[in-house]
Design an enzyme around this catalytic site. Structure first.
Site, short mmCIF file in Angstrom:
data_model
loop_
_atom_site.label_atom_id
_atom_site.label_comp_id
_atom_site.label_asym_id
_atom_site.label_seq_id
_atom_site.Cartn_x
_atom_site.Cartn_y
_atom_site.Cartn_z
N GLU A 132 -25.31 -17.34 5.60
CA GLU A 132 -25.78 -15.99 5.96
C GLU A 132 -26.52 -16.06 7.29
O GLU A 132 -26.97 -17.13 7.72
CB GLU A 132 -26.75 -15.48 4.89
N LYS A 146 -25.17 -11.83 -5.93
CA LYS A 146 -23.83 -11.80 -6.55
C LYS A 146 -23.94 -11.81 -8.07
O LYS A 146 -23.21 -11.09 -8.77
CB LYS A 146 -23.03 -13.02 -6.07
N ALA A 169 -16.86 -0.34 15.71
CA ALA A 169 -18.21 -0.29 16.28
C ALA A 169 -18.72 -1.72 16.42
O ALA A 169 -18.64 -2.50 15.46
CB ALA A 169 -19.15 0.50 15.37
N VAL A 213 -18.48 -10.83 -3.88
CA VAL A 213 -18.71 -11.96 -4.78
C VAL A 213 -17.56 -12.94 -4.67
O VAL A 213 -16.41 -12.59 -4.94
CB VAL A 213 -18.84 -11.49 -6.26
N GLU A 224 -14.88 -6.02 -3.49
CA GLU A 224 -14.34 -7.29 -3.99
C GLU A 224 -14.88 -8.48 -3.19
O GLU A 224 -15.14 -9.56 -3.73
CB GLU A 224 -12.81 -7.27 -3.92
N GLY A 235 -19.46 -20.97 9.69
CA GLY A 235 -19.49 -19.53 9.35
C GLY A 235 -19.70 -19.27 7.88
O GLY A 235 -19.46 -18.16 7.41
N ALA A 260 0.83 -1.22 0.00
CA ALA A 260 0.00 0.00 0.00
C ALA A 260 0.86 1.27 0.00
O ALA A 260 0.38 2.33 -0.35
CB ALA A 260 -0.92 -0.01 1.22
#
Ligand code: HSE
Length: 454
Positions: free
Chosen positions: A208, A223, A61, A150, A147, A205, A51
């Protein structure tokens, strides 16, 4: 020389050219948020090296602050109000990792209004409110990167928007829901029951919060509608997608498909046609030697056909904590580079510049052309088969395969399974209405679509 994550010379924050950290405000510290936090911290040197500046989560949060503190440790501000993060002047970019389409929309729009970039893996949010969110971001000159929305670990958004930018995309077809692929794979390989495998997918996990989004095909349609927009340069048209999930699939049809040399997969298909586009999600028979038929477990596989590149194939994890983090952090790295560029030089949200987007109509399913699998309960009489064949022939629907199986428990019945050649769905359904009205047909037909993806 190898510069690994433990090699601090790889990126030297104190060197004169060092740039200030990108300060990330994270909304939610569940599966995606915690994975993002962990990978950002573990690979901080690699990430900063790419980066050109450190990327740090400085504020989180979370609903459960004690749990959040366990995940992030010292040095990160914790709040229970996502708006406090979104509005905070020291936050450069907001990562929305909560999910949902109501509150998440408010947070994302407010972050944009505050001039902050947004990264999200929330496909439902973008499928439903994408046009509004992208337009707001465009007006503010900020980026909304997605990104992770999907096929999490597969960089398919980048591939379509950038790597394949020379192409007229003809179609995209993929296994884009890890939960259903896991369920179908486990049911087939281990003979387990649907419910049992779904619970395991939830424990891992993959599923949904509302698993009906997975098993009813809604998540895959979210998607697919994003893929269609990026592939064809049109708006996000989730509300027009044809959606069928796997809950109506019968073990008998999975077994028949296998016997005929096919695997059943929940496929998202987006296809360019002369009069518009196809946008559909449904269980599909794929030839067992097709590469996508080999995609098992929670893995995803996507095939893209471009006019110049030909067929291309992408494979990777379709769900999971760090797998999603991989995509979210790639977006953060992209965002970290934006400060130096003018907004008009950025990759547009949907790959095409907003003024180049066109309204392409989504064709009704009746206009879809595929091959079909049909299973019919048929009277065990000498003429029954000929009557069914005659209806198909009159409709101009060619047959590719036909098999019969007697029912030992009910000798007066047999099961007829047939595969058609490619035809229009309207013609097939009309023929089916006539077939089901035949006296020798003893019940409703089961219909599945068959794709060759050649
Ligand atoms: N529930 C989704 C899936 C998670 O199973 O693919 C990743 O989008």
């Amino acid at each position: 020389m190898y510069h690994g994550p433990e090699d601090s010379s790889f990126f030297q924050p104190d060197a004169p050219a060092a740039r200030p950290s990108l300060r990330v405000g994270l909304l939610g510290i569940g599966t995606v948020g915690a994975g993002t936090f962990r990978v950002l911290r573990r690979n901080r040197h690699e990430i900063a090296g790419r980066a050109g500046r450190p990327i740090e989560v400085t504020m989180v949060a979370a609903r459960n602050l004690a749990r959040a503190a366990d995940v992030v440790g010292e040095g990160v501000a914790l709040v229970d109000d996502p708006m406090a993060v979104v509005n905070h002047p020291d936050i450069d970019v907001v990562v929305e990792a909560v999910g949902g389409t109501t509150a998440a929309r408010d947070w994302v729009l407010q972050a944009i209004a505050q001039g902050k970039h947004v990264v999200t893996a929330n496909k439902a949010l973008l499928a439903v409110h994408g046009s509004e969110i992208f337009a707001a971001a465009q007006a503010q000159g900020v980026s909304v990167a997605f990104e992770g929305a999907v096929a999490v670990s597969i960089p398919i958004i980048k591939a379509l928007r950038e790597g394949l930018g020379a192409n007229r995309i003809e179609w995209v077809a993929g296994i884009i829901n890890g939960t259903t692929n896991f369920i179908l794979s486990e049911m087939r390989a281990k003979g387990l029951a649907f419910e049992q495998v779904l619970q395991e997918a939830q424990r891992l996990g993959y599923a949904e919060a509302d698993p009906s989004f997975d098993v009813e095909g809604v998540d895959a349609a979210h998607k697919a509608s994003l893929l269609a927009a990026i592939a064809f340069g049109t708006s996000v048209q989730f509300e027009r997608a044809h959606i069928e999930g796997i809950t109506g699939l019968q073990a008998e049809d999975i077994a028949w498909a296998e016997a005929l040399g096919y695997r059943v997969k929940l496929l998202g298909v987006v296809k360019r046609r002369e009069q518009g586009i196809e946008l559909r999600v449904h269980p599909t028979l794929l030839p067992e030697q097709h590469l996508l038929a080999q995609v098992n477990g929670s893995m995803n596989g996507i095939m893209v056909q471009g006019d110049a590149c030909g067929p291309t194939l992408y494979y990777g994890a379709g769900a999971g904590s760090e797998q999603t983090a991989s995509a979210v952090i790639a977006d953060l790295i992209d965002v970290s580079r934006l400060a130096d560029g003018r907004p008009e030089q950025r990759v547009p949200h949907l790959g095409f510049r907003p003024e180049a987007l066109r309204e392409l109509p989504v064709l009704p399913m009746a206009e879809t052309r595929t091959r079909y699998y049909l299973r019919l309960p048929l009277a065990n009489t000498p003429s029954a088969l000929a009557e069914v064949s005659a209806v198909l022939e009159t409709a101009g629907i060619g047959l590719q395969t036909l098999q019969k199986k007697a029912d030992p428990a009910r000798p007066e019945r047999q099961q007829l399974v047939l595969l058609t050649q490619e035809c229009r769905e309207r013609d097939l359904r009309q023929a089916l209405t006539r077939i089901e009205a035949l006296a020798s047909v003893l019940g409703a037909a089961t219909l599945l679509r068959v794709e060759n993806l050649e």
